[in-house]
Design a protein around this motif. Structure first.
Motif, mmCIF file in Angstrom:
data_model
loop_
_atom_site.group_PDB
_atom_site.id
_atom_site.type_symbol
_atom_site.label_atom_id
_atom_site.label_comp_id
_atom_site.label_asym_id
_atom_site.label_seq_id
_atom_site.Cartn_x
_atom_site.Cartn_y
_atom_site.Cartn_z
ATOM 1 N N VAL A 32 0.821 -1.212 0.000
ATOM 2 C CA VAL A 32 0.000 0.000 0.000
ATOM 3 C C VAL A 32 0.858 1.267 0.000
ATOM 4 O O VAL A 32 0.330 2.368 -0.028
ATOM 5 N N GLY A 33 2.164 1.106 0.092
ATOM 6 C CA GLY A 33 3.051 2.264 0.076
ATOM 7 C C GLY A 33 2.983 3.106 1.334
ATOM 8 O O GLY A 33 3.114 4.327 1.281
ATOM 9 N N GLY A 34 2.757 2.467 2.458
ATOM 10 C CA GLY A 34 2.663 3.190 3.732
ATOM 11 C C GLY A 34 2.177 2.259 4.817
ATOM 12 O O GLY A 34 2.518 1.080 4.845
ATOM 13 N N LEU A 35 1.346 2.781 5.687
ATOM 14 C CA LEU A 35 0.851 2.000 6.820
ATOM 15 C C LEU A 35 -0.523 1.403 6.548
ATOM 16 O O LEU A 35 -1.377 2.051 5.933
ATOM 17 N N SER A 36 -0.705 0.175 7.018
ATOM 18 C CA SER A 36 -2.007 -0.487 6.961
ATOM 19 C C SER A 36 -2.375 -0.925 8.369
ATOM 20 O O SER A 36 -1.547 -0.867 9.285
ATOM 21 N N GLU A 37 -3.589 -1.398 8.543
ATOM 22 C CA GLU A 37 -3.995 -1.921 9.853
ATOM 23 C C GLU A 37 -3.110 -3.096 10.258
ATOM 24 O O GLU A 37 -2.875 -3.307 11.446
#
Length: 113
Positions: A93-98
């Protein structure tokens, strides 16, 4: 442990696919507020864990590896004699996910137990 953290530790990671946006800054900040010691980075969260000796450090690393295997979500780790820095980010996702916060909560639970 905060209510949000307890809820996160009971969840499991879900596969992320390209095209899924990263968490909003507001949602990430909300999760981070309930994870003591974790800090925001550039598209990641991280925490340095300190131990009395190398044996304890390696035992912690092995426990984090077990969580990573179970959740199929793998952190970056910097390991030294008396510390381990754990970093989570979701490349898909190119960053933070849950998923990053679920795993961070489970790792935090290791040292709080």
């Amino acid at each position: 442990m905060a209510e949000n953290t307890e809820e996160l530790t009971s969840r499991h990671c879900k596969p992320c696919e390209g095209g899924t946006p990263p968490l909003s800054q507001e949602k990430a900040a909300s999760y981070l507020a309930d994870l003591p010691g974790w800090e925001p980075g550039d598209g990641e969260i991280f925490r340095r864990f300190e131990f009395k000796n190398f044996y304890q450090t390696v035992a912690f690393v092995n426990a984090v590896a077990w969580i990573a295997h179970r959740e199929d979500h793998h952190p970056g780790m910097e390991v030294s004699y008396r510390f381990c820095t754990v970093r989570y980010s979701t490349h898909a996702v190119g960053g933070l996910s849950e998923n990053d916060f679920i795993c961070a909560a489970k790792v935090t639970a290791l040292v709080q137990a």
